[in-house]
Design an enzyme around this catalytic site. Structure first.
Site, PDB file in Angstrom:
ATOM      1  N   GLY A 170      46.509  -5.186 -12.551  1.00  0.00           N
ATOM      2  CA  GLY A 170      46.041  -6.327 -13.328  1.00  0.00           C
ATOM      3  C   GLY A 170      47.122  -6.921 -14.219  1.00  0.00           C
ATOM      4  O   GLY A 170      47.284  -8.150 -14.276  1.00  0.00           O
TER       5      GLY A 170
ATOM      6  N   ASN B 194      36.573  -6.271 -21.677  1.00  0.00           N
ATOM      7  CA  ASN B 194      36.729  -4.838 -21.388  1.00  0.00           C
ATOM      8  C   ASN B 194      36.303  -3.926 -22.534  1.00  0.00           C
ATOM      9  O   ASN B 194      36.104  -2.741 -22.342  1.00  0.00           O
ATOM     10  CB  ASN B 194      38.188  -4.529 -21.022  1.00  0.00           C
ATOM     11  CG  ASN B 194      39.165  -5.055 -22.039  1.00  0.00           C
ATOM     12  OD1 ASN B 194      39.241  -6.259 -22.270  1.00  0.00           O
ATOM     13  ND2 ASN B 194      39.905  -4.167 -22.670  1.00  0.00           N
TER      14      ASN B 194
ATOM     15  N   GLN C 103      37.532  -6.634 -14.848  1.00  0.00           N
ATOM     16  CA  GLN C 103      36.345  -5.777 -15.061  1.00  0.00           C
ATOM     17  C   GLN C 103      35.157  -6.166 -14.181  1.00  0.00           C
ATOM     18  O   GLN C 103      34.142  -5.470 -14.181  1.00  0.00           O
ATOM     19  CB  GLN C 103      35.918  -5.815 -16.543  1.00  0.00           C
ATOM     20  CG  GLN C 103      36.911  -5.140 -17.492  1.00  0.00           C
ATOM     21  CD  GLN C 103      36.995  -3.620 -17.329  1.00  0.00           C
ATOM     22  OE1 GLN C 103      36.125  -2.982 -16.732  1.00  0.00           O
ATOM     23  NE2 GLN C 103      38.059  -3.024 -17.861  1.00  0.00           N
TER      24      GLN C 103
ATOM     25  N   ALA D 101      42.696  -2.209  -8.637  1.00  0.00           N
ATOM     26  CA  ALA D 101      41.895  -1.298  -7.807  1.00  0.00           C
ATOM     27  C   ALA D 101      41.325  -0.108  -8.583  1.00  0.00           C
ATOM     28  O   ALA D 101      40.229   0.365  -8.276  1.00  0.00           O
ATOM     29  CB  ALA D 101      42.758  -0.785  -6.649  1.00  0.00           C
ATOM     30  N   HIS D 102      42.049   0.359  -9.598  1.00  0.00           N
ATOM     31  CA  HIS D 102      41.574   1.586 -10.268  1.00  0.00           C
ATOM     32  C   HIS D 102      40.348   1.346 -11.140  1.00  0.00           C
ATOM     33  O   HIS D 102      39.770   2.282 -11.689  1.00  0.00           O
ATOM     34  CB  HIS D 102      42.710   2.266 -11.054  1.00  0.00           C
ATOM     35  CG  HIS D 102      43.150   1.581 -12.310  1.00  0.00           C
ATOM     36  ND1 HIS D 102      42.827   2.065 -13.552  1.00  0.00           N
ATOM     37  CD2 HIS D 102      43.909   0.488 -12.528  1.00  0.00           C
ATOM     38  CE1 HIS D 102      43.374   1.291 -14.485  1.00  0.00           C
ATOM     39  NE2 HIS D 102      44.040   0.320 -13.878  1.00  0.00           N
TER      40      HIS D 102
ATOM     41  N   THR E 258      58.719  -4.435  -1.791  1.00  0.00           N
ATOM     42  CA  THR E 258      57.997  -3.808  -0.681  1.00  0.00           C
ATOM     43  C   THR E 258      56.564  -3.478  -1.087  1.00  0.00           C
ATOM     44  O   THR E 258      56.317  -2.950  -2.169  1.00  0.00           O
ATOM     45  CB  THR E 258      58.736  -2.520  -0.237  1.00  0.00           C
ATOM     46  OG1 THR E 258      60.059  -2.895   0.128  1.00  0.00           O
ATOM     47  CG2 THR E 258      58.036  -1.847   0.931  1.00  0.00           C
TER      48      THR E 258
ATOM     49  N   CYS F 259      45.343   3.793 -31.214  1.00  0.00           N
ATOM     50  CA  CYS F 259      46.098   4.736 -32.029  1.00  0.00           C
ATOM     51  C   CYS F 259      47.548   4.266 -32.053  1.00  0.00           C
ATOM     52  O   CYS F 259      48.166   4.120 -31.014  1.00  0.00           O
ATOM     53  CB  CYS F 259      45.996   6.100 -31.389  1.00  0.00           C
ATOM     54  SG  CYS F 259      46.363   7.394 -32.527  1.00  0.00           S
TER      55      CYS F 259
HETATM   56  N1  PLP Z   1      42.559  -7.084 -17.873  1.00  0.00           N
HETATM   57  C1  PLP Z   1      41.510  -6.352 -18.267  1.00  0.00           C
HETATM   58  C2  PLP Z   1      40.261  -7.040 -18.717  1.00  0.00           C
HETATM   59  C3  PLP Z   1      41.573  -4.955 -18.257  1.00  0.00           C
HETATM   60  O1  PLP Z   1      40.508  -4.235 -18.638  1.00  0.00           O
HETATM   61  C4  PLP Z   1      42.775  -4.335 -17.812  1.00  0.00           C
HETATM   62  C5  PLP Z   1      42.896  -2.865 -17.831  1.00  0.00           C
HETATM   63  O2  PLP Z   1      42.424  -2.205 -18.725  1.00  0.00           O
HETATM   64  C6  PLP Z   1      43.845  -5.145 -17.385  1.00  0.00           C
HETATM   65  C7  PLP Z   1      43.699  -6.517 -17.440  1.00  0.00           C
HETATM   66  C8  PLP Z   1      45.120  -4.546 -16.894  1.00  0.00           C
HETATM   67  O3  PLP Z   1      44.973  -3.943 -15.641  1.00  0.00           O
HETATM   68  P1  PLP Z   1      45.973  -2.788 -15.111  1.00  0.00           P
HETATM   69  O4  PLP Z   1      45.539  -1.514 -15.740  1.00  0.00           O
HETATM   70  O5  PLP Z   1      45.782  -2.776 -13.634  1.00  0.00           O
HETATM   71  O6  PLP Z   1      47.348  -3.183 -15.484  1.00  0.00           O
END
Ligand code: PLP
Length: 378
Positions: free
Chosen positions: A72, A152, A180, A201-202, A238, A328
């Site tokens: 992301g 998020n 999200q 993806a995670h 790549t 933190c």
């Molecule tokens: N945007 C939002 C709303 C997110 O919650 C996150 C990850 O917490 C990201 C962007 C960033 O994604 P990534 O962890 O794949 O860099």
């Protein structure tokens, strides 16, 4: 071993077994470089292009509008730089509730490219003011709106139809951070009016280090990363073949099980809200928890007197993994910028719980029981 209750799925999700199988197979058997013309290279290319077609189908765009990235953050940075770069957008209209990948990148672009950032007003429930948004659109051109689909930390969902109509009326490009929500809802990028969107993806039971951006074909720009001509010159480097294969499988499974997962997770969220109200009389919820809100996220505001610094470690000792509405830094707890933007009561500690299809009602019971005990002993 004590049982672990994982309620931090907005941070990252466990991989589905089927995703691991696909990735293992690809790691073992598809080791060529997708840019190589020999058999192993062609095999890798097929994996990447099949994944692209599958992902594009779920988001209702063409495969040529999907560009793979490392996740992301990279996708967000690439799009913002493209907008400030050869798409020549000078005004970035956003909100203080955006993810740090948006806000920090915009800050940097302000010094590098002399863009102007305009923050739309948000109310205490975490909703943007559409009236103020329209006023900003009418004043500042050429502009791009950078407004996330779901937040998020608090889970609030953007009124997409209203925003995209305003974008159309004022000729504003629309970039929505959909990290999200991809894999959580059926998203039709064209219907929603997004010019750009991103995914990781995670966040939907796929691997870390794999993501993508959606860039509508009329808004292509130059790659942020310079190198080879991969991803049709939009992202050099790549491709992460096994990560991409795993991501496509994860999205496929998310869509196959979407209705059942949504119902299950929404049920867990409601149970959590009801139990918390029953056990902790002064509990509140940040954002619009029972309104326009993502089913996977609940931000809990606890009575003053509970020690924010001790809250997460105390839950961790009990085997509960959650996040705080705070970060933190240098050993001290800094209040979440999002809760600051909402004007949330400063003395009230907060906890973000985020659910997935793997959570159970028993886990929610156990979390509420342990949180209640911590509050009572404070
Ligand atoms: N945007 C939002 C709303 C997110 O919650 C996150 C990850 O917490 C990201 C962007 C960033 O994604 P990534 O962890 O794949 O860099």
């Amino acid at each position: 071993m004590k049982p672990l209750t994982y309620l931090d799925n907005a941070a990252s999700t466990p991989l589905r077994d089927e995703v691991i199988e696909v990735m293992l197979d690809s790691m073992r058997n598809v080791y060529g470089n997708p840019s190589s013309i020999h058999e192993q290279g062609r095999k890798a290319k097929v994996v990447v292009e099949q994944a692209r077609r599958s992902i594009a189908k779920y988001l209702k765009v063409t495969p040529s509008e999907i560009f793979f990235t490392s996740g992301g953050t990279e996708a967000v940075n690439t799009i913002l730089r493209g907008c400030a770069g050869n798409l020549s957008r000078k005004h970035f209209i956003t909100s203080r509730l955006e993810h740090s990948s948006v806000l920090n990148c915009l800050d940097l672009l302000q010094t590098e490219k002399e863009i102007e950032i305009h923050y739309v007003d948000v109310d205490t429930g975490g909703h943007i003011s559409l009236k103020h948004l329209e006023a900003l659109f009418s004043l500042h051109k050429p502009a791009v709106a950078v407004l996330m689909h779901a937040n998020n930390e608090i889970g609030n969902i953007l009124p997409v139809n209203a925003v995209s109509e305003l974008c159309r009326n004022y000729d504003v490009l629309f970039f929505s951070d959909t990290v999200q929500t991809v894999g959580k809802y059926e998203l039709s990028i064209p219907k929603m009016g997004f010019d750009f969107a991103v995914a990781s993806a995670h966040k939907f039971h796929g691997p870390k280090g794999a993501g993508f951006m959606v860039v509508r074909s009329e808004h292509l720009f130059k790659s942020m990363i310079r190198g080879g001509g991969q991803e049709r010159n939009m992202r050099a480097g790549t491709e992460n073949v096994s990560g991409i294969a795993g991501m496509a499988k994860a999205l496929e499974l998310a869509h196959e099980q979407m209705a059942a997962d949504q119902a299950h997770i929404a049920g867990l969220k409601q149970t959590c809200i009801s139990l918390l109200r029953e056990k902790i009389s002064e509990v509140q919820f940040n954002g619009d928890a029972e309104g326009s809100s993502l089913h996977t996220i609940l931000n809990i505001s606890l009575p003053g007197g509970v020690d924010q610094e001790m809250l997460l470690p105390a839950l961790d000792i009990e085997g509960i993994c959650v996040s705080a509405g705070s970060a933190c830094s240098s050993g001290s707890i800094k209040r979440s910028a999002i809760l600051e933007a909402l004007n949330a009561e400063p003395g009230r500690p907060s906890v973000r719980v985020s659910f997935s299809c793997f959570n159970t009602a028993e886990e929610i019971n156990s979390f509420v029981e342990k949180l209640t005990a911590i509050c009572q002993s404070s």
